[in-house]
Design a protein around this motif. Structure first.
Motif, PDB file in Angstrom:
ATOM      1  N   PRO A  88       0.228  -1.268   0.002  1.00  0.00           N
ATOM      2  CA  PRO A  88       0.262  -0.410  -0.102  1.00  0.00           C
ATOM      3  C   PRO A  88       0.717   1.075   0.141  1.00  0.00           C
ATOM      4  CG  PRO A  88      -0.202  -0.687   1.676  1.00  0.00           C
ATOM      5  CD  PRO A  88       0.500  -2.171   1.420  1.00  0.00           C
ATOM      6  N   SER A  89       2.090   1.248   0.360  1.00  0.00           N
ATOM      7  CA  SER A  89       3.031   2.168   0.473  1.00  0.00           C
ATOM      8  C   SER A  89       3.379   2.707  -1.426  1.00  0.00           C
ATOM      9  CB  SER A  89       4.200   2.187   1.290  1.00  0.00           C
ATOM     10  OG  SER A  89       3.845   1.562   1.625  1.00  0.00           O
ATOM     11  N   ILE A  90       3.738   3.553  -1.375  1.00  0.00           N
ATOM     12  CA  ILE A  90       4.486   4.537  -3.122  1.00  0.00           C
ATOM     13  C   ILE A  90       5.681   3.822  -2.287  1.00  0.00           C
ATOM     14  CG2 ILE A  90       4.887   6.488  -3.765  1.00  0.00           C
ATOM     15  CD1 ILE A  90       2.200   7.855  -3.473  1.00  0.00           C
ATOM     16  N   MET A  91       6.377   3.333  -3.020  1.00  0.00           N
ATOM     17  CA  MET A  91       7.905   3.062  -3.610  1.00  0.00           C
ATOM     18  C   MET A  91       8.275   3.316  -4.377  1.00  0.00           C
ATOM     19  SD  MET A  91       8.465   0.924  -0.777  1.00  0.00           S
ATOM     20  CE  MET A  91       9.418  -0.481  -0.296  1.00  0.00           C
ATOM     21  N   ILE A  92       9.664   4.148  -4.024  1.00  0.00           N
ATOM     22  CA  ILE A  92      10.222   5.105  -5.566  1.00  0.00           C
ATOM     23  C   ILE A  92      11.603   4.867  -5.160  1.00  0.00           C
ATOM     24  CG2 ILE A  92      10.180   7.487  -6.870  1.00  0.00           C
ATOM     25  CD1 ILE A  92       7.967   7.888  -5.243  1.00  0.00           C
ATOM     26  N   GLY A  93      12.275   4.366  -6.841  1.00  0.00           N
ATOM     27  CA  GLY A  93      13.360   3.819  -6.539  1.00  0.00           C
ATOM     28  C   GLY A  93      14.493   4.772  -7.027  1.00  0.00           C
ATOM     29  N   VAL A  94      15.421   5.280  -6.913  1.00  0.00           N
ATOM     30  CA  VAL A  94      16.715   7.198  -7.177  1.00  0.00           C
ATOM     31  C   VAL A  94      17.762   6.926  -7.295  1.00  0.00           C
ATOM     32  CG1 VAL A  94      14.408   9.012  -6.997  1.00  0.00           C
ATOM     33  CG2 VAL A  94      15.952   7.471  -4.934  1.00  0.00           C
ATOM     34  N   THR A  95      18.391   7.287  -8.334  1.00  0.00           N
ATOM     35  CA  THR A  95      19.027   7.006  -8.025  1.00  0.00           C
ATOM     36  C   THR A  95      19.656   8.446  -7.084  1.00  0.00           C
ATOM     37  OG1 THR A  95      19.943   8.311  -9.876  1.00  0.00           O
ATOM     38  CG2 THR A  95      19.663   6.602 -10.822  1.00  0.00           C
ATOM     39  N   PRO A  96      21.710   8.476  -7.288  1.00  0.00           N
ATOM     40  CA  PRO A  96      21.792  10.039  -6.454  1.00  0.00           C
ATOM     41  C   PRO A  96      21.722  10.666  -6.946  1.00  0.00           C
ATOM     42  CG  PRO A  96      23.548   7.971  -6.590  1.00  0.00           C
ATOM     43  CD  PRO A  96      22.583   7.348  -7.202  1.00  0.00           C
ATOM     44  N   SER A  97      21.321  10.954  -8.029  1.00  0.00           N
ATOM     45  CA  SER A  97      21.575  11.837  -8.787  1.00  0.00           C
ATOM     46  C   SER A  97      19.322  12.602  -8.952  1.00  0.00           C
ATOM     47  CB  SER A  97      21.675  11.734 -10.311  1.00  0.00           C
ATOM     48  OG  SER A  97      21.352  11.320 -10.763  1.00  0.00           O
ATOM     49  N   GLY A  98      18.635  11.587  -8.037  1.00  0.00           N
ATOM     50  CA  GLY A  98      17.450  12.273  -8.356  1.00  0.00           C
ATOM     51  C   GLY A  98      16.625  10.880  -9.626  1.00  0.00           C
ATOM     52  N   HIS A  99      17.111  10.615 -10.296  1.00  0.00           N
ATOM     53  CA  HIS A  99      16.392  10.281 -11.553  1.00  0.00           C
ATOM     54  C   HIS A  99      16.094   8.626 -10.769  1.00  0.00           C
ATOM     55  CE1 HIS A  99      19.253  12.557 -13.943  1.00  0.00           C
ATOM     56  NE2 HIS A  99      18.560  12.347 -14.689  1.00  0.00           N
ATOM     57  N   VAL A 100      14.317   8.681 -11.255  1.00  0.00           N
ATOM     58  CA  VAL A 100      13.421   7.538 -10.722  1.00  0.00           C
ATOM     59  C   VAL A 100      13.816   6.416 -11.598  1.00  0.00           C
ATOM     60  CG1 VAL A 100      11.556   6.666 -10.989  1.00  0.00           C
ATOM     61  CG2 VAL A 100      11.836   9.272 -10.914  1.00  0.00           C
ATOM     62  N   HIS A 102      13.095   3.034 -10.047  1.00  0.00           N
ATOM     63  CA  HIS A 102      11.605   2.074  -9.632  1.00  0.00           C
ATOM     64  C   HIS A 102      10.354   3.407  -9.803  1.00  0.00           C
ATOM     65  CE1 HIS A 102      14.105  -0.933  -9.303  1.00  0.00           C
ATOM     66  NE2 HIS A 102      13.500  -1.870  -9.671  1.00  0.00           N
ATOM     67  N   TRP A 103       9.093   2.491  -9.698  1.00  0.00           N
ATOM     68  CA  TRP A 103       7.477   3.771  -9.545  1.00  0.00           C
ATOM     69  C   TRP A 103       7.124   2.176  -9.507  1.00  0.00           C
ATOM     70  CZ3 TRP A 103       7.563   8.615  -8.891  1.00  0.00           C
ATOM     71  CH2 TRP A 103       6.639   9.507  -9.120  1.00  0.00           C
ATOM     72  N   ASN A 104       6.323   2.536  -8.344  1.00  0.00           N
ATOM     73  CA  ASN A 104       5.491   1.165  -7.851  1.00  0.00           C
ATOM     74  C   ASN A 104       3.822   1.355  -8.416  1.00  0.00           C
ATOM     75  OD1 ASN A 104       4.462   2.052  -5.706  1.00  0.00           O
ATOM     76  ND2 ASN A 104       4.566   0.775  -4.492  1.00  0.00           N
ATOM     77  N   ALA A 105       2.939   0.108  -8.266  1.00  0.00           N
ATOM     78  CA  ALA A 105       1.550   0.237  -8.252  1.00  0.00           C
ATOM     79  C   ALA A 105       1.196   2.293  -7.813  1.00  0.00           C
ATOM     80  CB  ALA A 105       0.970  -0.652  -8.687  1.00  0.00           C
ATOM     81  N   ALA A 106       1.396   1.588  -5.874  1.00  0.00           N
ATOM     82  CA  ALA A 106       1.213   2.797  -5.498  1.00  0.00           C
ATOM     83  C   ALA A 106       1.017   4.213  -5.577  1.00  0.00           C
ATOM     84  CB  ALA A 106       0.855   2.046  -4.251  1.00  0.00           C
ATOM     85  N   ALA A 107       2.342   4.377  -6.396  1.00  0.00           N
ATOM     86  CA  ALA A 107       2.758   5.379  -6.945  1.00  0.00           C
ATOM     87  C   ALA A 107       1.771   5.913  -8.140  1.00  0.00           C
ATOM     88  CB  ALA A 107       4.666   5.259  -7.050  1.00  0.00           C
ATOM     89  N   GLU A 108       1.495   5.279  -9.230  1.00  0.00           N
ATOM     90  CA  GLU A 108       0.783   5.245 -10.222  1.00  0.00           C
ATOM     91  C   GLU A 108      -0.053   5.474  -9.887  1.00  0.00           C
ATOM     92  OE1 GLU A 108       0.567   2.114 -13.209  1.00  0.00           O
ATOM     93  OE2 GLU A 108       2.455   3.011 -13.932  1.00  0.00           O
ATOM     94  N   LEU A 109      -0.757   4.636  -8.981  1.00  0.00           N
ATOM     95  CA  LEU A 109      -2.107   4.903  -8.086  1.00  0.00           C
ATOM     96  C   LEU A 109      -2.748   6.316  -7.394  1.00  0.00           C
ATOM     97  CD1 LEU A 109      -4.968   3.134  -7.964  1.00  0.00           C
ATOM     98  CD2 LEU A 109      -4.370   3.138  -5.652  1.00  0.00           C
ATOM     99  N   GLN A 117       5.837   7.009 -17.464  1.00  0.00           N
ATOM    100  CA  GLN A 117       6.026   8.282 -17.210  1.00  0.00           C
ATOM    101  C   GLN A 117       7.312   8.590 -17.142  1.00  0.00           C
ATOM    102  OE1 GLN A 117       1.731   8.894 -16.534  1.00  0.00           O
ATOM    103  NE2 GLN A 117       1.939  10.311 -18.437  1.00  0.00           N
ATOM    104  N   ALA A 118       7.476   8.205 -15.407  1.00  0.00           N
ATOM    105  CA  ALA A 118       8.657   8.771 -13.968  1.00  0.00           C
ATOM    106  C   ALA A 118       9.529   8.026 -14.589  1.00  0.00           C
ATOM    107  CB  ALA A 118       7.699   7.567 -12.942  1.00  0.00           C
ATOM    108  N   LEU A 119       9.718   6.644 -14.798  1.00  0.00           N
ATOM    109  CA  LEU A 119      11.555   5.866 -14.976  1.00  0.00           C
ATOM    110  C   LEU A 119      11.950   7.250 -16.166  1.00  0.00           C
ATOM    111  CD1 LEU A 119      10.696   2.335 -15.395  1.00  0.00           C
ATOM    112  CD2 LEU A 119      11.001   3.383 -13.550  1.00  0.00           C
ATOM    113  N   GLY A 120      13.394   7.002 -15.167  1.00  0.00           N
ATOM    114  CA  GLY A 120      14.419   7.698 -15.783  1.00  0.00           C
ATOM    115  C   GLY A 120      14.518   9.127 -15.673  1.00  0.00           C
ATOM    116  N   PHE A 121      13.765   9.751 -15.655  1.00  0.00           N
ATOM    117  CA  PHE A 121      13.493  10.598 -15.392  1.00  0.00           C
ATOM    118  C   PHE A 121      13.931  11.596 -14.310  1.00  0.00           C
ATOM    119  CE2 PHE A 121      10.122   9.782 -18.858  1.00  0.00           C
ATOM    120  CZ  PHE A 121      10.246  11.164 -19.493  1.00  0.00           C
ATOM    121  N   LEU A 122      13.769  13.053 -13.592  1.00  0.00           N
ATOM    122  CA  LEU A 122      14.458  13.238 -12.245  1.00  0.00           C
ATOM    123  C   LEU A 122      13.451  13.391 -11.676  1.00  0.00           C
ATOM    124  CD1 LEU A 122      16.499  16.302 -13.097  1.00  0.00           C
ATOM    125  CD2 LEU A 122      17.226  14.348 -11.433  1.00  0.00           C
TER     126      LEU A 122
END
Ligand SMILES: Nc1ncnc2c1ncn2[C@@H]1O[C@H](COP(=O)(O)OP(=O)(O)OP(=O)(O)O)[C@@H](O)[C@H]1O
Ligand SMILES: [Mg+2]
Length: 463
Positions: A88-100, A102-109, A117-122
């Protein structure tokens, strides 16, 4: 001569035979060693073939193991992905520079932003409202310790939510970065503040019931005596004139003296302060009295309109400048059924809200001051909204507004009881909710949610 020749030939033959015999022996030896070498080579070849066969078997086994491991890895990856996505938690994986990453289903919802639309972007470009800075990510990675922020207010697509944010550092051989976990704690936040509020109101109610009578009696005596003093100083009353002339006192002169020394004004000041104190006590008494009032089928639109009319008069009297420009827009849902309520108490709440709205607008000095009051059927509830474009409130103020005696108004302008009493009436008496959403320098919206049926009624119905 012939004999000599024969002897020579014989000798030659003998020599030739000797040579032949010797060569045969050598060839035999050579053949022998050739056989030996061949045997050795065959042995070596057999050994080599064996080791090749062994190597190829091992290779095949390794390949098979690799295939199984890859399948298992893929399965684990899928499994992990489905775990992450079912959280149920939003989980977002980022690189040290802040690039996305991982973007899980809760984040989408919750954001409405798709994974692709999120992967690879700041992160701060994709999800601007999220208050996670690169500094927070850096800090978590540098300290190898999670960083946490609790009860953070996020406004996304006009929706206000409260979240807990944790940034977990991620260190592996190939990857450094962070995982941001966001938990929606809006409900917990509301329940916490409601419980706290109820506790405060309970103690205020107990205090009010005890104090109100104690204060009321001496206060009534003070006001009564003050009225008597004012009445007896009035030169227009026959009794006063008779008593003064019996003492040889010119009552008109006495009146002129009282005016000249501002004594009448002081007496009026004492009277209005006394009434103000009485008003506070009356408010406090509402706590103990209100629970005895019955809830009966009430037309909310009628109560709302009556409150607006009452406030129009009050604003005209107390804020004439604002009254001339203020627009009060009424927007009622015609399909609203009557709901169990106390009309008098609800009117008290709406008048409190409208008064606050008018005061907030007055303070903001808007060119187009506007209050909007609306009702809406949202089964199993009825919703009443009071919106204004006044000064608004910051987070710290809006957290305290339901606290008894909390006020930001100058002495004499507010007692700080209006909203705590409103909260009590809505929450305790009507089993509803009162919520606020406010933006400094923009405006404030109060939302009242009242049940179409009281809990005891629904129980009876289910029996
Ligand atoms: N519509 C609003 N806009 C901005 N601030 C508000 C609004 N309504 C309430 N507040 C804030 O909440 C505080 C508490 O409101 P509450 O009605 O309980 O007391 P009060 O208005 O100060 O005094 P009283 O209602 O007793 O006259 C206010 O002092 C003000 O700071
Ligand atoms: Mg008020």
């Amino acid at each position: 001569m012939l004999i000599t020749l024969l002897i020579a030939i014989t000798a030659l033959e003998a020599a030739f035979i000797t040579i032949l015999l010797r060569n045969r022996k050598r060839r035999k030896q050579a053949m022998h060693s050739l056989h030996a070498t061949l045997g050795m080579l065959e042995q070596r070849l057999a050994a080599r073939t064996d080791s090749w066969r062994h190597a190829s078997e091992t290779l095949e086994q390794t390949e098979q193991r690799h295939r199984i491991t890859t399948a298992l890895l893929n399965e684990t990856k899928e499994y992990l992905n489905s775990i992450i996505n079912s959280m149920p938690s939003i989980m977002i994986g980022v690189t040290p520079s802040g690039h996305v990453t991982h973007w899980n289903a809760a984040a989408e919802l919750s954001t409405g932003i798709r994974e692709k639309q999120a992967l690879g972007f700041l992160l701060h470009e994709v999800y601007k409202e999220l208050p996670v800075t690169t500094a927070m990510i850096d800090e978590a990675i540098a300290n190898s310790e999670p960083g946490t922020r609790e009860n953070v207010k996020i406004e996304h697509l006009g929706n206000i939510r409260y979240v807990d944010i944790t940034v977990y550092p991620l260190h592996s051989l190939e990857l450094t970065g962070a995982v941001i976990r966001i938990d929606d704690v809006t409900l917990r936040q509301k329940l916490d503040s409601m419980m706290l509020q109820n506790e405060k109101l309970k103690s205020l109610g107990e205090l009010a019931a005890g104090m109100a009578h104690e204060i009321n009696n001496p206060l009534a005596a003070i006001l009564q005596s003050l009225q008597n003093v004012q009445r007896r100083l009035n030169p227009g009353q026959a009794g006063n004139r008779a008593a003064a002339s019996a003492l040889g006192l010119d009552i008109n002169l006495l009146h002129a003296y009282l005016e000249a020394r501002d004594i009448n004004r002081f007496l009026s000041g004492m009277e209005s302060a006394g009434h103000r104190a009485a008003e506070i006590v009356r408010h406090m008494l509402e706590f103990s009295r209100s629970s005895s009032r019955q809830l009966e089928p009430t037309n909310i639109n009628v109560v709302a309109h009556a409150s607006v009319e009452f406030m129009r008069n009050a604003i005209e009297l107390s804020m004439p400048g604002l009254f001339a420009r203020l627009a009060i827009r009424e927007d009622y849902d015609a399909n609203l059924p009557p709901i169990p309520a106390s009309g008098i108490e609800l009117q008290q709440v709406l008048v409190n809200l409208l008064k606050n709205a008018a005061q907030a607008i007055q303070e903001a000095r808007r060119d187009e001051p506007l209050i909007r009051i609306s009702t809406r059927l949202t089964p199993p509830h009825v919703e009443i909204r009071v919106e204004d474009n006044g000064i608004g409130m910051n987070l710290s103020t809006s957290r305290q507004i339901f606290d008894p005696f909390f006020t930001t108004k100058t002495v004499g302008q507010g007692t700080g009881l209006g909203l705590s009493i409103s909260h009590f009436i809505i929450n305790q008496r009507h089993h509803g909710r009162i919520e606020v959403s406010s933006t400094p320098n923009v405006g404030t919206t109060f939302i009242l949610t009242l049940p179409l049926q009281q809990p005891s009624q629904s129980l009876e119905k289910n029996r």
